[in-house]
Design an enzyme around this catalytic site. Sequence first.
Site, PDB file in Angstrom:
ATOM      1  N   THR A  23      42.545   3.577  56.218  1.00  0.00           N
ATOM      2  CA  THR A  23      42.973   4.303  57.516  1.00  0.00           C
ATOM      3  C   THR A  23      42.450   5.976  57.275  1.00  0.00           C
ATOM      4  O   THR A  23      42.432   6.412  56.249  1.00  0.00           O
ATOM      5  CB  THR A  23      44.578   4.289  57.468  1.00  0.00           C
ATOM      6  OG1 THR A  23      44.931   4.823  58.654  1.00  0.00           O
ATOM      7  CG2 THR A  23      45.288   5.023  56.557  1.00  0.00           C
ATOM      8  N   CYS A  29      50.777  12.451  58.965  1.00  0.00           N
ATOM      9  CA  CYS A  29      51.336  11.136  59.135  1.00  0.00           C
ATOM     10  C   CYS A  29      51.295  10.781  57.316  1.00  0.00           C
ATOM     11  O   CYS A  29      50.713  11.237  56.440  1.00  0.00           O
ATOM     12  CB  CYS A  29      50.196  10.552  59.579  1.00  0.00           C
ATOM     13  SG  CYS A  29      49.874  10.810  61.477  1.00  0.00           S
ATOM     14  N   HIS A  46      50.115   2.972  58.749  1.00  0.00           N
ATOM     15  CA  HIS A  46      50.023   4.437  59.161  1.00  0.00           C
ATOM     16  C   HIS A  46      51.095   5.079  60.227  1.00  0.00           C
ATOM     17  O   HIS A  46      50.996   4.741  61.289  1.00  0.00           O
ATOM     18  CB  HIS A  46      48.650   4.705  59.638  1.00  0.00           C
ATOM     19  CG  HIS A  46      48.095   5.924  59.805  1.00  0.00           C
ATOM     20  ND1 HIS A  46      46.767   6.595  59.675  1.00  0.00           N
ATOM     21  CD2 HIS A  46      48.419   7.103  60.452  1.00  0.00           C
ATOM     22  CE1 HIS A  46      46.496   7.668  60.153  1.00  0.00           C
ATOM     23  NE2 HIS A  46      47.792   8.144  60.586  1.00  0.00           N
TER      24      HIS A  46
END
Length: 162
Positions: A23, A29, A46
């Site tokens: 990711t 995040c 994610h």
Amino acid sequence: MSNMITVGISDLNVAKNGDVLVTYALGSCIGICLYDSVRKVAGLSHIMLPSSVGFHPTGNQIYKFADLAIPILVDKMKAMGAKQICLRAKIAGGAQMFAAVNNSGLANIGQRNIIAVRQELQKLNIPILVEDTGKNYGRTQYFDSADGTMRIKSVNRGEWVY
């Protein structure tokens, strides 16, 4: 030969047989890596936001929130043969990317995400083995289903393995 499986922002996926989950753009995040080392099943979520409270997410929007995405990831891993009791976590991200905004809700979203992910994993009795969280820079996260290795890359900061 292993496949590279990309997990987008507000997304999740599972892998086994040596495939690698990746990711990108982990700023505030959090990337949540879960692994069953006995069955060699890996999962990566994610998340963007700590809680779905006050929102009405539909479809894949539910993957955006820690409180919704993590239990779904666990269920998807169990469907691939993982046992919840064997799951262990490695997390990364939660940076403070907006330092100029001071302590507003936008500035501390990374810290709020870290707290929410820790709480959700604790509720599910999944221990966190490794955290690479906070600070003020973005990360790319790789998670190898062959051995549960989490690799982090960051522009101008290098690469490290957990």
